[in-house]
Enzyme design. Structure first.
Site, PDB file in Angstrom:
ATOM      1  N   GLU A  85      68.008  -5.315 -34.976  1.00 48.76           N
ATOM      2  CA  GLU A  85      68.246  -5.137 -36.414  1.00 48.76           C
ATOM      3  C   GLU A  85      67.129  -5.830 -37.190  1.00 48.76           C
ATOM      4  O   GLU A  85      66.432  -6.689 -36.624  1.00 48.76           O
ATOM      5  CB  GLU A  85      69.598  -5.767 -36.787  1.00 48.76           C
ATOM      6  CG  GLU A  85      70.734  -5.135 -36.007  1.00 48.76           C
ATOM      7  CD  GLU A  85      72.111  -5.684 -36.361  1.00 48.76           C
ATOM      8  OE1 GLU A  85      72.194  -6.647 -37.161  1.00 48.76           O
ATOM      9  OE2 GLU A  85      73.087  -5.120 -35.841  1.00 48.76           O
ATOM     10  N   PRO A  86      66.982  -5.509 -38.470  1.00 47.87           N
ATOM     11  CA  PRO A  86      65.914  -6.175 -39.226  1.00 47.87           C
ATOM     12  C   PRO A  86      66.001  -7.701 -39.114  1.00 47.87           C
ATOM     13  O   PRO A  86      64.994  -8.383 -39.031  1.00 47.87           O
ATOM     14  CB  PRO A  86      66.157  -5.698 -40.660  1.00 47.87           C
ATOM     15  CG  PRO A  86      66.842  -4.377 -40.509  1.00 47.87           C
ATOM     16  CD  PRO A  86      67.676  -4.477 -39.258  1.00 47.87           C
ATOM     17  N   GLY A  87      67.212  -8.237 -39.055  1.00 46.54           N
ATOM     18  CA  GLY A  87      67.376  -9.700 -39.048  1.00 46.54           C
ATOM     19  C   GLY A  87      67.397 -10.337 -37.677  1.00 46.54           C
ATOM     20  O   GLY A  87      67.350 -11.558 -37.564  1.00 46.54           O
ATOM     21  N   SER A 141      65.532 -10.881 -30.531  1.00 49.82           N
ATOM     22  CA  SER A 141      65.741 -11.645 -29.301  1.00 49.82           C
ATOM     23  C   SER A 141      67.164 -12.201 -29.227  1.00 49.82           C
ATOM     24  O   SER A 141      67.776 -12.211 -28.159  1.00 49.82           O
ATOM     25  CB  SER A 141      64.756 -12.820 -29.234  1.00 49.82           C
ATOM     26  OG  SER A 141      63.433 -12.353 -29.312  1.00 49.82           O
ATOM     27  N   PHE A 194      63.281  -0.412 -35.099  1.00 53.05           N
ATOM     28  CA  PHE A 194      62.435  -0.327 -33.893  1.00 53.05           C
ATOM     29  C   PHE A 194      63.115   0.487 -32.791  1.00 53.05           C
ATOM     30  O   PHE A 194      62.963   0.160 -31.602  1.00 53.05           O
ATOM     31  CB  PHE A 194      62.113  -1.710 -33.316  1.00 53.05           C
ATOM     32  CG  PHE A 194      61.467  -2.701 -34.252  1.00 53.05           C
ATOM     33  CD1 PHE A 194      60.647  -2.285 -35.284  1.00 53.05           C
ATOM     34  CD2 PHE A 194      61.641  -4.064 -34.067  1.00 53.05           C
ATOM     35  CE1 PHE A 194      60.033  -3.206 -36.130  1.00 53.05           C
ATOM     36  CE2 PHE A 194      61.036  -4.998 -34.896  1.00 53.05           C
ATOM     37  CZ  PHE A 194      60.239  -4.575 -35.939  1.00 53.05           C
ATOM     38  N   PRO A 229      68.340  -5.945 -14.736  1.00 56.90           N
ATOM     39  CA  PRO A 229      67.355  -5.796 -13.658  1.00 56.90           C
ATOM     40  C   PRO A 229      66.713  -4.408 -13.648  1.00 56.90           C
ATOM     41  O   PRO A 229      65.492  -4.277 -13.509  1.00 56.90           O
ATOM     42  CB  PRO A 229      68.188  -6.034 -12.378  1.00 56.90           C
ATOM     43  CG  PRO A 229      69.307  -6.909 -12.825  1.00 56.90           C
ATOM     44  CD  PRO A 229      69.628  -6.453 -14.224  1.00 56.90           C
ATOM     45  N   GLU A 246      66.340  -2.309 -16.193  1.00 58.45           N
ATOM     46  CA  GLU A 246      65.464  -2.114 -17.355  1.00 58.45           C
ATOM     47  C   GLU A 246      64.162  -2.886 -17.225  1.00 58.45           C
ATOM     48  O   GLU A 246      63.096  -2.391 -17.579  1.00 58.45           O
ATOM     49  CB  GLU A 246      66.197  -2.571 -18.619  1.00 58.45           C
ATOM     50  CG  GLU A 246      67.448  -1.784 -18.860  1.00 58.45           C
ATOM     51  CD  GLU A 246      68.286  -2.368 -19.986  1.00 58.45           C
ATOM     52  OE1 GLU A 246      69.483  -2.129 -19.965  1.00 58.45           O
ATOM     53  OE2 GLU A 246      67.733  -3.059 -20.863  1.00 58.45           O
TER      54      GLU A 246
END
Ligand SMILES: Cc1cc2nc3c(=O)[nH]c(=O)nc-3n(C[C@H](O)[C@H](O)[C@H](O)COP(=O)(O)OP(=O)(O)OC[C@H]3O[C@@H](n4cnc5c(N)ncnc54)[C@H](O)[C@@H]3O)c2cc1C
Length: 383
Positions: free
Chosen positions: A130-132, A135, A160, A246, A248
């Protein structure tokens, strides 16, 4: 004898499959690449064609409409696209979405979506970031609330998102209980054609991956029925996302190594043709040493990545080791391609040379799918 980077997991059947993949890429994907780079997406037709040829969901069982193969069949597709710097089809995100449905979906969800994904009718996307927050996935704010009829209402925005523009099916990570972090997350399935309130925002302009669509997605009161909760049980989203890591992360390692091989081969060809100071560039000691170093890194990487492929297929690849494959692969890819580009001189900076694209495409490998810093955190926790 010339150095070869043979895969320890290949066999004659996979070699034949690879031929089909290469034919598809060269005849159907590559000719449209320039237009896709201009438009920011490859369009639906090439996805359907890949589906017709059995190149999508190759490792999904046949009774769910997939190819009935294993991870190696997927790997072949990623490798052959990555080594040619053809990034328009994000088949890895498509495969990841199919695996969430296969591994965590209800029987009805598998039957409803997997065959259409395998045919390329539904392009898959997964919307977490999300924009905010990126990670720190547990901090997402997109909210899903139960409606009086027992379904869900989704409000929020994502950014994204790979395949976001072309996606027919989006797995949306939502907060179903904002009071909780991990336990408050659930994944809802949104079929974009049947979702009033769903909107694709900007197709984002990027420094690389120009032919691939990466978009903002908006959910304004999108209503989905109760059966669109992945797996049918609330609060399982974070666990579902973590259990497939794993798979991905190894995909990114596989793509990184193939991109290095592609860059190395292109550079070898170039330095043998280019003359400097009256002799081929390939005969300068610096060139020979650089390429010797690169070949050594690829050979060492091949041993590690292949070991991970074998372990993934045996069900023994843990998240920390897969994170090493992603960390090592993406970081080494950046360094190797930078050194290859240097050997092209000014031509390496020109768009018409694939090495230039490989350089810009490589950068994001250290960011998406979990950044290098997050990979180090995960590895460090397992020390
Ligand atoms: C081309 C592209 C495609 C993408 N596709 C998708 C997609 O399909 N679906 C999706 O959901 N997301 C997608 N993403 C998003 C991607 O996964 C995130 O960008 C990534 O996870 C990082 O999140 P962020 O951008 O919010 O950076 P942030 O989380 O804000 O990180 C900023 C910096 O802080 C560092 N950092 C963060 N936490 C720590 C920590 N604990 N310790 C040390 N350093 C830390 C990071 O490593 C980074 O260097 C895509 C991104 C790109 C660029």
């Amino acid at each position: 004898m010339a150095i070869r980077f043979d895969r320890s997991w290949s066999d004659p059947d996979l070699d034949l499959y690879r031929d089909t993949v290469v034919r598809f890429i060269e005849e159907e994907l590559a000719p449209g690449d320039e237009a896709a780079r201009r438009d920011g997406h490859v369009g639906h037709a090439v996805w359907r064609r890949a589906g017709e040829l059995g190149l999508l969901c190759a490792d999904i069982p046949e009774d769910h409409g997939g190819g009935g193969g294993d991870f190696r069949h997927e790997a072949v597709v990623y490798e052959e696209m990555a080594r040619r710097a053809l990034t328009g089809m994000n088949t890895s995100v498509h495969a990841i979405v199919a695996h969430y449905i296969l591994n965590h979906g209800t029987q009805a969800q598998k039957q409803k979506y997997l065959p259409r994904m395998a045919r390329g009718e539904l392009v898959g996307a997964i919307a977490m970031t999300e924009p905010g927050t990126g990670s720190d996935l547990q901090a997402i704010r997109t909210r899903a609330e139960r409606t009086p009829g027992g379904g869900w209402r989704i409000d929020g925005s994502k950014t994204f998102i790979s395949n976001g523009y072309l996606a027919g099916l989006v797995l949306v990570a939502c907060k179903t209980d904002p009071a909780q972090r991990a336990r408050g997350i659930s994944i809802l399935i949104v079929e974009t054609a049947q979702a009033p309130g769903f909107r694709v925002g900007r197709m984002l302009a990027k420094m690389g991956l120009k032919a691939q669509d990466t978009s903002e997605l908006f959910f304004d009161g999108v209503q989905v029925p109760a059966e669109n909760l992945l797996g049918g049980e609330e609060g399982q989203g974070f666990r579902q996302l973590m259990s497939d890591l794993p798979y991905e992360r190894l995909i990114i390692g596989v793509m990184a190594l193939a991109a290095m091989e592609g860059a190395y081969e292109a550079t070898l060809r170039y330095v043998r043709e280019r003359e400097v100071f009256g002799k081929p560039l390939a005969e300068q000691q610096n060139t020979r040493f650089k390429l010797a170093e690169i070949a050594t890194q690829i050979a060492a990487g091949r041993a590690f990545i292949d070991q991970c492929v074998h372990r993934l297929m045996a069900g023994t690849l843990d998240t920390a080791t897969a994170s090493m494959a992603k960390l090592w692969g993406s970081e080494t890819q950046g360094r190797v391609i930078d050194e290859c580009l240097q050997l092209f001189g000014g031509y390496g900076f020109m768009d018409e040379y694939p090495i230039s694209r490989m350089y810009t495409d490589a950068r994001v490998q250290r960011i998406y799918g979990g950044t290098s810093e997050i990979m180090k955190e995960v590895i460090a926790r397992a020390l």
